[in-house]
Design a protein around this motif. Structure first.
Motif, PDB file in Angstrom:
ATOM      1  N   GLN A 870       0.762  -1.147  -0.139  1.00  0.00           N
ATOM      2  CA  GLN A 870       0.100  -0.026   0.155  1.00  0.00           C
ATOM      3  C   GLN A 870       0.892   1.398  -0.011  1.00  0.00           C
ATOM      4  OE1 GLN A 870      -2.205   0.826   3.802  1.00  0.00           O
ATOM      5  NE2 GLN A 870      -3.714   1.612   2.523  1.00  0.00           N
ATOM      6  N   HIS A 871       1.990   1.509   0.695  1.00  0.00           N
ATOM      7  CA  HIS A 871       2.944   2.335   0.787  1.00  0.00           C
ATOM      8  C   HIS A 871       3.509   2.651  -0.398  1.00  0.00           C
ATOM      9  CE1 HIS A 871       5.735   5.211   2.496  1.00  0.00           C
ATOM     10  NE2 HIS A 871       6.833   4.242   1.649  1.00  0.00           N
ATOM     11  N   PHE A 872       3.657   1.827  -1.430  1.00  0.00           N
ATOM     12  CA  PHE A 872       4.559   1.969  -2.785  1.00  0.00           C
ATOM     13  C   PHE A 872       3.486   2.246  -3.766  1.00  0.00           C
ATOM     14  CE2 PHE A 872       8.408  -0.161  -0.647  1.00  0.00           C
ATOM     15  CZ  PHE A 872       9.155   0.928  -0.677  1.00  0.00           C
ATOM     16  N   PHE A 873       2.619   1.206  -3.969  1.00  0.00           N
ATOM     17  CA  PHE A 873       1.886   1.135  -5.056  1.00  0.00           C
ATOM     18  C   PHE A 873       0.260   1.333  -5.116  1.00  0.00           C
ATOM     19  CE2 PHE A 873       4.989  -2.237  -4.658  1.00  0.00           C
ATOM     20  CZ  PHE A 873       6.052  -1.715  -5.500  1.00  0.00           C
ATOM     21  N   CYS A 874      -0.358   1.967  -4.049  1.00  0.00           N
ATOM     22  CA  CYS A 874      -1.596   1.805  -3.747  1.00  0.00           C
ATOM     23  C   CYS A 874      -1.898   3.348  -3.492  1.00  0.00           C
ATOM     24  CB  CYS A 874      -2.224   1.062  -2.924  1.00  0.00           C
ATOM     25  SG  CYS A 874      -2.185  -0.704  -3.216  1.00  0.00           S
ATOM     26  N   HIS A 875      -3.214   3.837  -3.474  1.00  0.00           N
ATOM     27  CA  HIS A 875      -3.773   5.136  -3.024  1.00  0.00           C
ATOM     28  C   HIS A 875      -3.605   5.103  -1.636  1.00  0.00           C
ATOM     29  CE1 HIS A 875      -4.657   6.478  -7.232  1.00  0.00           C
ATOM     30  NE2 HIS A 875      -5.481   5.424  -7.369  1.00  0.00           N
ATOM     31  N   PRO A 876      -3.303   6.368  -1.068  1.00  0.00           N
ATOM     32  CA  PRO A 876      -3.423   6.326   0.441  1.00  0.00           C
ATOM     33  C   PRO A 876      -4.572   5.894   1.054  1.00  0.00           C
ATOM     34  CG  PRO A 876      -2.583   8.468  -0.664  1.00  0.00           C
ATOM     35  CD  PRO A 876      -2.998   7.520  -1.567  1.00  0.00           C
ATOM     36  N   GLY A 877      -4.608   5.160   1.969  1.00  0.00           N
ATOM     37  CA  GLY A 877      -5.654   4.443   2.892  1.00  0.00           C
ATOM     38  C   GLY A 877      -6.515   3.551   2.461  1.00  0.00           C
ATOM     39  N   THR A 878      -6.134   2.983   0.956  1.00  0.00           N
ATOM     40  CA  THR A 878      -6.989   1.921   0.519  1.00  0.00           C
ATOM     41  C   THR A 878      -5.952   1.173  -0.137  1.00  0.00           C
ATOM     42  OG1 THR A 878      -7.071   2.999  -1.844  1.00  0.00           O
ATOM     43  CG2 THR A 878      -8.920   3.731  -0.300  1.00  0.00           C
ATOM     44  N   TYR A 879      -6.669   0.006  -0.779  1.00  0.00           N
ATOM     45  CA  TYR A 879      -5.453  -1.118  -1.425  1.00  0.00           C
ATOM     46  C   TYR A 879      -6.104  -1.115  -2.857  1.00  0.00           C
ATOM     47  CZ  TYR A 879      -4.724  -3.336   3.061  1.00  0.00           C
ATOM     48  OH  TYR A 879      -4.244  -3.655   4.420  1.00  0.00           O
ATOM     49  N   THR A 880      -6.666   0.112  -3.449  1.00  0.00           N
ATOM     50  CA  THR A 880      -6.640   0.315  -4.792  1.00  0.00           C
ATOM     51  C   THR A 880      -5.426   0.790  -5.558  1.00  0.00           C
ATOM     52  OG1 THR A 880      -8.993   0.960  -4.340  1.00  0.00           O
ATOM     53  CG2 THR A 880      -8.090   1.458  -6.672  1.00  0.00           C
ATOM     54  N   PRO A 881      -5.058  -0.162  -6.560  1.00  0.00           N
ATOM     55  CA  PRO A 881      -3.636   0.249  -6.994  1.00  0.00           C
ATOM     56  C   PRO A 881      -3.696   1.637  -7.787  1.00  0.00           C
ATOM     57  CG  PRO A 881      -4.633  -1.617  -8.325  1.00  0.00           C
ATOM     58  CD  PRO A 881      -5.589  -1.367  -7.202  1.00  0.00           C
ATOM     59  N   LYS A 882      -2.369   2.089  -7.736  1.00  0.00           N
ATOM     60  CA  LYS A 882      -2.079   3.325  -8.754  1.00  0.00           C
ATOM     61  C   LYS A 882      -2.078   2.759 -10.055  1.00  0.00           C
ATOM     62  CE  LYS A 882       0.411   5.701  -5.022  1.00  0.00           C
ATOM     63  NZ  LYS A 882       1.542   6.395  -4.633  1.00  0.00           N
ATOM     64  N   PRO A 883      -2.190   3.716 -11.090  1.00  0.00           N
ATOM     65  CA  PRO A 883      -2.001   3.136 -12.372  1.00  0.00           C
ATOM     66  C   PRO A 883      -0.336   2.640 -12.362  1.00  0.00           C
ATOM     67  CG  PRO A 883      -2.828   5.296 -12.232  1.00  0.00           C
ATOM     68  CD  PRO A 883      -2.456   5.141 -10.921  1.00  0.00           C
ATOM     69  N   ASN A 884      -0.211   1.850 -13.201  1.00  0.00           N
ATOM     70  CA  ASN A 884       1.363   1.018 -13.557  1.00  0.00           C
ATOM     71  C   ASN A 884       2.438   1.951 -13.856  1.00  0.00           C
ATOM     72  OD1 ASN A 884       0.122  -1.342 -12.427  1.00  0.00           O
ATOM     73  ND2 ASN A 884      -0.458  -1.963 -14.366  1.00  0.00           N
ATOM     74  N   ASP A 885       3.419   1.923 -13.301  1.00  0.00           N
ATOM     75  CA  ASP A 885       4.582   2.828 -13.673  1.00  0.00           C
ATOM     76  C   ASP A 885       5.816   1.948 -13.365  1.00  0.00           C
ATOM     77  OD1 ASP A 885       6.432   4.556 -14.701  1.00  0.00           O
ATOM     78  OD2 ASP A 885       6.321   5.955 -12.709  1.00  0.00           O
ATOM     79  N   PHE A 886       6.196   1.345 -14.608  1.00  0.00           N
ATOM     80  CA  PHE A 886       7.370   0.406 -14.332  1.00  0.00           C
ATOM     81  C   PHE A 886       8.723   0.934 -14.847  1.00  0.00           C
ATOM     82  CE2 PHE A 886       4.163  -3.071 -15.376  1.00  0.00           C
ATOM     83  CZ  PHE A 886       3.516  -3.055 -14.025  1.00  0.00           C
ATOM     84  N   SER A 887       8.880   2.453 -14.810  1.00  0.00           N
ATOM     85  CA  SER A 887      10.043   3.034 -15.391  1.00  0.00           C
ATOM     86  C   SER A 887      11.194   2.779 -14.318  1.00  0.00           C
ATOM     87  CB  SER A 887       9.573   4.536 -15.447  1.00  0.00           C
ATOM     88  OG  SER A 887       9.356   4.867 -13.976  1.00  0.00           O
ATOM     89  N   ASP A 888      10.888   2.344 -13.049  1.00  0.00           N
ATOM     90  CA  ASP A 888      11.996   2.028 -12.364  1.00  0.00           C
ATOM     91  C   ASP A 888      11.794   0.376 -12.014  1.00  0.00           C
ATOM     92  OD1 ASP A 888      13.622   1.379 -10.324  1.00  0.00           O
ATOM     93  OD2 ASP A 888      12.748   2.811  -8.801  1.00  0.00           O
ATOM     94  N   LYS A 889      12.701  -0.136 -12.737  1.00  0.00           N
ATOM     95  CA  LYS A 889      12.787  -1.708 -13.171  1.00  0.00           C
ATOM     96  C   LYS A 889      13.078  -2.594 -11.711  1.00  0.00           C
ATOM     97  CE  LYS A 889      14.271  -1.222 -17.845  1.00  0.00           C
ATOM     98  NZ  LYS A 889      15.204  -1.760 -18.733  1.00  0.00           N
ATOM     99  N   ARG A 890      13.755  -1.707 -10.852  1.00  0.00           N
ATOM    100  CA  ARG A 890      13.861  -2.448  -9.335  1.00  0.00           C
ATOM    101  C   ARG A 890      12.603  -2.416  -8.575  1.00  0.00           C
ATOM    102  NH1 ARG A 890      18.835   1.045  -7.443  1.00  0.00           N
ATOM    103  NH2 ARG A 890      17.311   2.788  -7.817  1.00  0.00           N
ATOM    104  N   GLN A 891      11.844  -1.209  -8.765  1.00  0.00           N
ATOM    105  CA  GLN A 891      10.854  -1.319  -7.994  1.00  0.00           C
ATOM    106  C   GLN A 891       9.649  -2.055  -8.593  1.00  0.00           C
ATOM    107  OE1 GLN A 891      10.987   0.516  -5.435  1.00  0.00           O
ATOM    108  NE2 GLN A 891       9.042   1.070  -4.487  1.00  0.00           N
TER     109      GLN A 891
END
Length: 1620
Positions: A870-891
């Motif tokens: 949730q901290h990295f890939f979701c909207h704050p306070g929910t488990y709804t994922p943010k739009p994908n952004d794979f520019s950082d390959k390690r992340q």
């Protein structure tokens, strides 16, 4: 006396080691100077024809030449040698793989077929080094073409008018000599499956048509392309000319009738009538568009292009010529023909600056692919030009002019390096928006490039040096990956590979030996690719330690430079010894121990390290112990993925020769002391008998307050969340210090060390100890360091390998500590800190599910994983994922692994928590990739996999929960059990709907390599196997059509096998059909591996329920009844199948060996015309583990035919003649045929066991009732069991029933006081009464009936006296022991009221002095009287023991009593009618009750001797030998002799304790006073064989080797009086 006819003893022992067939063919004394090949490719008929010109240079005078060719049609009359017609012959070895028409065999005859295919199997032959190949000789593989060489005069005469250049090509000298012979061989490939592969030619194949050569590590493939010397060590220059259609439309253009060649392949559809039974020629209809027809065809071939011309005779064809000026082997010559697109990689990806910097060393890199895939080639090979430049600058000039890489379909391997050219699979291609596979794909392609230096240009000297060439190529590859991806990627990969090697390198071949076993399969190549670069890596580390400037890179650079400039063949050959000497010279150190441990031997070390700080001496005491022998001896469960490898290695003896007990060498130990300063210490691991080494490492820090102050500074820095100055950051490096604010700590529920642990940490004298800090060992390291030291190492050590060691320790320590909130805190902070290498963060995410439990930590691991995502890939306070952004390959890689980790969390009930399941489903439903420049296909596949895993319950926890729920039967529990939670079913329906949506999406919008369909099939397979959803094979069967993408078809087949459908006969036959008929070699290879895994599951009992044999028990009364040993035996068998390969194979064979339908299906697959020779051999190996071998087969031959003619009606103008065909089933006239020699019968011997004399008592006693002895005696065999022989492996044969005859015997000497008639009259006065229950006799068997030898079993326990009937005693005895007083020792003595016949022997003496004859014992049984002593009272019987083979070297006075007669040459009929002859014979009968009368006289102390002399002795000698005094001594009897319990007697006056009766041997009878001198040993020819007496002491194993008789045995009976 009853005996048994035994065959000759057979030597027994351990199973002999597996030996490969040996090829004794000597090397041929000639070398190949150059070879020119002209090839014409016919796409329409999938055929190739051409001519091969080979220039042979003899090293000695030879008359014929051997050349390799397979699956070719060769007109031997068209073979010429230097333009001269010669005699030649050709025998295709692949013809032996075909089934002869008159053979009627099936799968059990796999051994016969394997022997028939002997020339095609791998042979062990004397290896010739590559240096000798270049100068002295060559070693053709089969030499199927034999060409007679013409004379020198004939060659000169034939070529005298030829052009001067042609004479130079033929090595014709001006002085009238010739330097070589040019052999021209025309050929046509009739079966292209081994050497070539056509794609897109069949009607159902819609891919672009192209063809390419196939290659293998072992020789045999190159000769299936064109005739050559198929020897990896034979290298020469090449010129290859390929003629092919100009366009794709020309390839399938039907030629006009005027252009068809008469009798050629184009005239198939001409006016010729088809023969009876011949199929109509198949018309190919390739659907091509007009654009496709105009596609230009091209050739990509080894070498460099020298010419391209259009064919003069046919404008639709053109010819491209390539030359290889350097000497290269035939295995490195290959080509591909098709409508390939050319991509100029070197101009697109090399800058002008780099081009100028490289100058003449700049390499041109060309890419080739099928139409429409050029962009994928540019993206996949983007780093290839950079790799070429890096390798040229680092290691030396590229050995060829250019480098070509061509991508083709259906390849089994990912890459195949050839000369200046690499064939690669299209599976490696990926578009620009795929980021998951780029590193691994780049490493694979760079290895193929590096093989141009080592592997193609520089070749191994012998098979034992292959590992070195492969290892150097991988070393160069990893050197570039280090420069491309960084040091962390390189070291993390090396550490991961080392851990993998330690796990798999158990009982595996060494690097030096693995070159001989590469033919077994790809698993051996994978193991070599894993271990070889690691060994060179640690060698490089040790060289750099010994000498700061030495490294493997410099050594490689020198070797490359020398090979490129010297021009000598020896510089292009690399041997292990030469490389080791170069390393020793460069590093100024000796590498003998290193080479023996890591190259010659196998295995990896395992260390147990114990450390303790000595405060008095201020040193760290450390003990390092090696424990690799424990792992070697420890049994490991069988893995079905490695099952086929285990079978092949066992069948071909590809195992480690011996265990490496101890490894030696330097090790770097880094101690981080109290002030935080690391101190490195180098210790030497020495070889020790105890495999344990102790060290005392000095301690440098004098004051510990520095550590406390440093810890306080760390806490202050963490609490204030200050950045600190640059100097502070330089002094203090602290990872994982995120989320340190109190609010964040409370929000994340982070835990810290307790006060007790803090106190221990403050009292420690050092922070942590790092073993093998420089990664110089490929080992497993176990230490006794406390966990907080590993935590400090994880957070404060910059080395990624140190962090990886800490993560591995947390993984191993879980079994001891269990889930812990503090460990979860450390792992979560590691996951949250982006400064960690992404591999460490992935390890932390995979470890967190083990700390997500409800019992002790309240799901803290689950909460940490959800909050991290949730901290990295979701909207704050929910488990709804943010739009994908794979520019950082390690992340992105971290984002992929967290959902899979959450799916593996299980509660106490064995199910995944509801919150975790809902989270994964929400991520899949709400996935948004609209604004992402990269594809999310593989990420969605990860989510589908996680969605399936979270629904599969844990079997162990589920069973425990069910057993606990069954123990509660309260009413409240019943009421609660009525409430069924419907949420899991609802979630399952939603999850299946979501997976099905992506599966359907892949049909109209294909994903990358159809990964959506593959992931969906994998998910359904896991759910069906776990019985979450019902089994539905139709879902997978629909993807088995030919037009389906290969990876999807493979996944569908693997899923069906995983679900256990191989047990269905219909599916099994269908699956074998797919394995044997699929047109793609890659698909066939993957399906065969899936078949092996399925059979492995059957062998280890994967799908069988462990409790299916357990009977159901009622628990109404609360009483559980323990079952008998049947359940335990079943569990032991199941455990043995999971751990022992032989038990698993036996279980597999028991289920498949009698299945005739399976045999037919496998045998039909064996005869498929699509299979290669290697695939046929694999199926034969599969038959060997499925079916019992049958060495017989049916041969069907046609009767000869003849015709008869009859004249019919005759008229003036015609005569009717009628012909009629007949089959000749009998010979027209009898022919004098020589009868076949009689089948030799097994050597039969009659075993006579004559026991010792009975002991005498001074007191007269009456025989007491027969009672079992008080001591435990040897068990008595059952009537149906055979008595064990001293040679347990020697098969015994049941005695053929013989007509009843009385056994008679005549003593040699008798006292004068007793007449000869008394011994015969005395038994007649005895009553012959028998109990009614003992009158039953065993029914007679036919005299000639052959009975199989009974199995040797352990004797059963002793029976009581009531069960000892004479009939049972007769069945129990194979050989009957006779005492000196003729008292039978085998059975118990009977009362006087009965008669016993087993102790009597019948011998016929003729009055004319001829040799006596022996009669077999009668089948009826009689009971003899007990022996009486000198006072007339019955004497107690002496316990006899089984007799051992007498030794002539023994100095004992008593002779042996075991006699065996060789009656193999006596016909059974003669033995039957032996007693019916009317010759005058003197019958002497000796009874047991009469022996005491013969010995009443005191002066009758000498023993009588009766012998049956052999045939070659004269009657005078036989008579003389029977009258000589018995003065010769015999070998002593064995010291310990035991008899069955039924033959022992107990007397009232001599009662002994059980211990004494079982341990004390029977007293031996002493020789009488009259025979004071010891008897001489019998000659060797009279040495008797061991009897078949029962073995009572199983603790004494018999001798493993059978006795070898040194002459015909004699019939000999020694009689000796008892002591006075």
């Amino acid at each position: 006396m009853p005996g048994i006819v035994e065959p000759e003893p057979v030597a027994t022992g351990d199973t002999p080691p597996v030996e490969l067939p040996v090829d004794e063919t000597p090397p041929r004394p000639y070398v190949v100077f150059t070879q020119n090949v002209d090839i014409d490719v016919d796409f329409y008929n999938k055929r190739i024809h051409g001519r091969s010109h080979i220039l042979i240079v003899p090293t000695t005078d030879i008359s014929e030449v051997f050349i390799d060719a397979r699956q070719c049609e060769i007109d031997v009359t068209q073979i010429t040698v230097s333009n001269c017609e010669v005699k030649a012959s050709y025998c295709d070895p692949c013809d032996r793989a075909q089934t002869p028409k008159h053979y009627r065999w099936s799968a059990p005859q796999w051994g016969i077929r394997k022997n028939r295919m002997g020339p095609l199997l791998h042979h062990r032959r004397k290896e010739v080094s590559a240096l000798d190949h270049d100068l002295k000789c060559c070693t053709p593989l089969n030499g199927s073409i034999r060409v007679q060489l013409p004379s020198v005069d004939e060659v000169l005469q034939k070529n005298r008018d030829s052009h001067k250049s042609d004479q130079q090509d033929l090595l014709l000298h001006t002085d009238g000599t010739i330097g070589g012979y040019r052999i021209s061989i025309p050929f046509k490939l009739r079966n292209v499956c081994d050497g070539l592969h056509f794609v897109g030619i069949d009607d159902t194949d819609t891919r672009y048509p192209h063809v390419y050569t196939r290659h293998s590590i072992e020789p045999g493939t190159a000769s299936a392309i064109f005739p050559c010397i198929d020897d990896p060590g034979s290298r020469n220059s090449w010129r290859v000319s390929v003629t092919f259609p100009r366009t794709l439309g020309d390839a399938f253009h039907k030629p006009l009738a005027s252009q068809q060649q008469p009798g050629g392949v184009s005239a198939v559809n001409g006016s010729r009538k088809r023969k009876h039974g011949e199929d109509e020629p198949r018309q190919r209809s390739i659907a091509l568009t007009e654009e496709d027809k105009l596609l230009e065809m091209t050739v990509v071939c080894s070498g460099y292009l020298t010419g391209e011309v259009i064919n003069k005779d046919d404008e639709t064809k053109k010819t491209m010529t390539f030359e290889v000026d350097k000497n290269k082997a035939a295995k490195h010559i290959g080509f591909a023909v098709g409508p390939f697109e050319h991509i100029d990689l070197w101009s697109e990806f090399r800058s002008e600056e780099d081009d100028t910097k490289l100058g003449a060393n700049a390499v041109k890199v060309h890419g080739y692919c099928l139409p429409g895939r050029a962009e994928e080639v540019r993206n996949t090979c983007a780093a290839l030009v950079t790799a070429v430049d890096h390798l040229v600058l680092t290691f030396g000039r590229y050995p060829f002019e250019s480098y070509k890489i061509c991508f083709v379909d259906d390849m089994i391997e990912d890459t195949i390096p050839l000369c200046a050219f690499s064939l690669c699979s299209t599976r490696l291609l990926y578009p620009q928006d795929i980021v998951d596979t780029e590193v691994d794909t780049t490493r694979t392609l760079v290895y193929s490039l590096a093989s141009q230096w080592f592997g193609v240009n520089i070749v191994p000297n012998t098979k034992g040096d292959i590992w070195l060439v492969v290892g150097i190529a991988w070393f160069m590859t990893d050197h570039f990956i280090k420069a491309l991806c960084g040091n962390n990627e390189f070291r993390f990969r090396m550490k991961s590979m080392a851990d993998r090697l330690v796990e798999v390198d158990i009982r595996r071949p060494s690097l030096q030996e693995i070159g001989e076993h590469l033919y077994l399969g790809s698993f051996e190549v994978d193991f070599m690719n894993l271990k070889a670069p690691l060994v060179l890596f640690i060698l490089d580390r040790r060289l750099s330690k010994s000498s700061g400037t030495a490294s493997i890179s410099k050594i490689i650079s020198r070797m490359v430079s020398k090979a490129n400039t010297s021009g000598q063949a020896s510089d292009e050959v690399l041997g292990s010894d030469a490389f080791r000497k170069a390393c020793e010279k460069t590093g100024n150190t000796r590498l003998e121990h290193f080479w023996n441990q890591w190259v010659v031997m196998s295995g990896c070390p395992r260390f147990d390290v114990f450390q303790r700080f000595n405060k008095k001496r201020l040193c760290v005491e450390m003990t390092i112990r090696q424990t690799q022998d424990i792992a070697f001896l420890k049994g490991r469960p069988l893995n079905k993925n490695d099952f086929w490898r285990n079978v092949m290695e066992v069948n071909h003896a590809a195992h480690a020769a011996e265990l490496q007990q101890s490894f030696t060498g330097p090790m770097t130990i880094r101690i981080h002391e109290a002030d935080g300063t690391p101190y490195e210490h180098i210790v030497e691991i020495r070889e020790d008998a105890a495999k344990s080494v102790k060290f005392e490492i000095p301690y440098n820090t004098k004051y510990k307050r520095l550590k406390r102050n440093r810890r306080q500074r760390e806490r202050a820095l963490a609490s204030s969340n200050a950045k600190g100055t640059e100097e502070t950051q330089r002094d203090l490096y602290y990872l994982g210090d995120v989320m340190q604010h109190p609010d964040e700590i409370e929000d994340w529920d982070f835990r810290d060390w307790d006060e007790e642990t803090e106190t221990k940490m403050d009292q420690e004298s050092y922070e942590w100890i790092r073993m093998d800090a420089d990664l110089e060992w490929l080992c497993d390291m176990q230490t006794n360091l406390p966990p907080y030291m590993y935590a400090s190492q994880l957070q404060q050590d910059r080395d990624v390998v140190a962090q990886q060691d800490s993560m591995l320790f947390l993984h191993r320590s879980f079994s001891k500590t269990g889930p812990h909130p503090l460990v979860s805190t450390i792992l979560t902070r590691t996951l949250l800190d982006p400064r960690y290498y992404y591999g460490i963060r992935v390890m932390a995410a995979n470890e967190l599910p083990r700390h997500a439990a409800n019992e002790h930590v309240n799901w803290i691991g689950l909460r940490h994983l959800l909050k991290a995502f949730q901290h990295f890939f979701c909207h704050p306070g929910t488990y709804t994922p943010k739009p994908n952004d794979f520019s950082d390959k390690r992340q992105y890689l971290v984002q992929c692994v967290i959902p899979e980790a959450i799916a593996r969390i299980r509660g106490e009930d064995g199910k995944c928590p509801k919150e975790a399941r809902r989270f994964i489903l929400e991520q899949l439903q709400a996935n948004d990739n609209t604004g992402n420049v990269y594809s999310d296909h593989l990420y969605i596949c990860r989510l589908i996999k996680a969605l399936a895993i979270c629904q599969i319950p844990d079997e162990k926890k589920t069973k425990q929960q069910m057993s606990m729920s069954l123990s509660f039967e309260d009413a409240e529990d019943d009421e609660m059990g009525d409430v069924v939670d419907s949420e899991p079913e609802e979630f399952r329906d939603l999850a299946l709907e979501e997976v099905e949506r992506y599966r359907r999406m892949d049909q109209y919008s294909p994903s990358y390599q159809n990964c959506f369909t593959i992931a969906a099939l994998d998910a359904f397979c896991h759910l069906m196997k776990a019985k979450v959803i019902p089994l539905n094979p139709v879902m997978f069967v629909q993807y088995l059509q030919d037009k389906t993408y290969d990876l999807v078809r493979i996944k569908a087949c693997e899923s069906l096998v995983e679900l256990g459908l191989l047990g269905n006969l219909s599916f099994l036959r269908f699956f074998l059909t797919l394995v044997s008929t699929d047109s793609s070699p890659f698909v066939r290879d993957q399906l065969f591996k899936a078949l092996c895994r399925g059979l492995a599951g059957i062998a280890i009992g994967e799908n069988e329920q462990s409790d299916k044999h357990a009977p159901k028990q009622s628990t109404e009364d609360g009483l559980i009844v323990e079952q008998d040993n049947a359940i335990m035996e079943e569990k032991q068998k199941a455990k043995a199948r999971r751990e022992d390969l032989s038990a698993a194979l036996a279980a597999l064979k028991a289920e498949t060996t009698d299945d005739e339908n399976l045999q037919a299906a496998v045998w039909k697959a064996m005869d498929s015309p699509v299979l290669t020779i290697a695939e046929r051999i694999n199926i034969l190996e599969l038959c060997s583990i499925l079916f019992e071998e049958d060495q017989s087969l049916i041969v069907k031959l046609k009767y000869p035919t003849y015709w008869t003619v009859e004249r019919g009606e005759k008229s003036r103008q015609r005569c009717l003649v009628m012909f009629k065909e007949h089959f000749r089933t009998k010979s027209r006239k009898p022919h004098a045929t020589q009868p076949l020699p009689p089948k030799p019968e097994p050597k039969r011997t009659i075993t006579l066991n004559l026991n010792r004399g009975m002991s005498f008592s001074a007191k007269a006693t009456t025989p007491s009732a027969i009672q079992p002895p008080p001591a435990p005696a040897a068990p008595t065999p059952k009537p149906s069991d055979a008595i064990r022989s001293p040679k347990p492996a020697a098969p015994s044969v049941k005695q053929t029933p013989i007509p009843k005859e009385k056994l008679k015997e005549q003593p040699k000497e008798k006292p004068k006081e007793q007449p000869k008639e008394k011994p015969r009259e005395k038994p007649r006065e005895k009553p012959k009464e028998k109990p009614k229950e003992k009158l039953k006799e065993k029914p007679k068997e036919k005299p000639k009936e052959k009975l199989s030898a009974p199995a040797l079993k352990q004797p059963s326990t002793a029976q009581g006296p009531k069960e000892r009937t004479p009939l049972k005693q007769a069945k129990q005895s194979v050989t009957v022991a006779m005492s000196r007083g003729a008292t039978p020792s085998g059975p118990q003595e009977k009362p006087k009221g009965s008669e016993y016949r087993e102790g009597s022997i019948s011998i016929h003496f003729s009055e004319s002095g001829e040799r006596p004859t022996v009669e077999p014992p009668p089948s009826e049984l009689k009971i003899g009287a007990p022996k009486v002593n000198g006072n007339g009272n019955p004497a107690p019987g002496k316990l006899s023991r089984p007799l051992k083979r007498a030794s002539t070297e023994s100095d004992g006075p008593r002779p042996t009593k075991v006699v065996k007669l060789d009656t193999s040459k006596i016909p059974r009929k003669e033995l039957e009618i032996l007693g019916k002859r009317s010759n005058r014979k003197l019958l002497v009968k000796l009874k047991f009750s009469s022996w005491h009368k013969l010995r009443r006289r005191k002066d009758a102390a000498q023993a009588g001797s009766i012998r049956a002399t052999p045939k070659h002795r004269k009657p005078e000698e036989a008579a003389g030998s029977s009258q000589r005094p018995p003065a010769a001594a015999a070998p002593p009897l064995p010291k310990k002799v035991s008899v069955p319990a039924s033959s022992r007697l107990s007397f009232p006056q001599k009662q002994s304790s059980p211990s004494s009766s079982s341990s004390q041997p029977a007293p031996q009878a002493q020789p009488s006073a009259t025979s004071g001198k010891p008897r001489k040993p019998l000659p060797d020819t009279r040495k008797p064989l061991p009897s078949a007496a029962p073995i009572a002491l199983p603790s004494k194993p018999p001798s493993a080797s059978p006795p070898t008789p040194k002459g015909p045995p004699k019939f000999k009976i020694k009689l000796k009086p008892p002591p006075t």
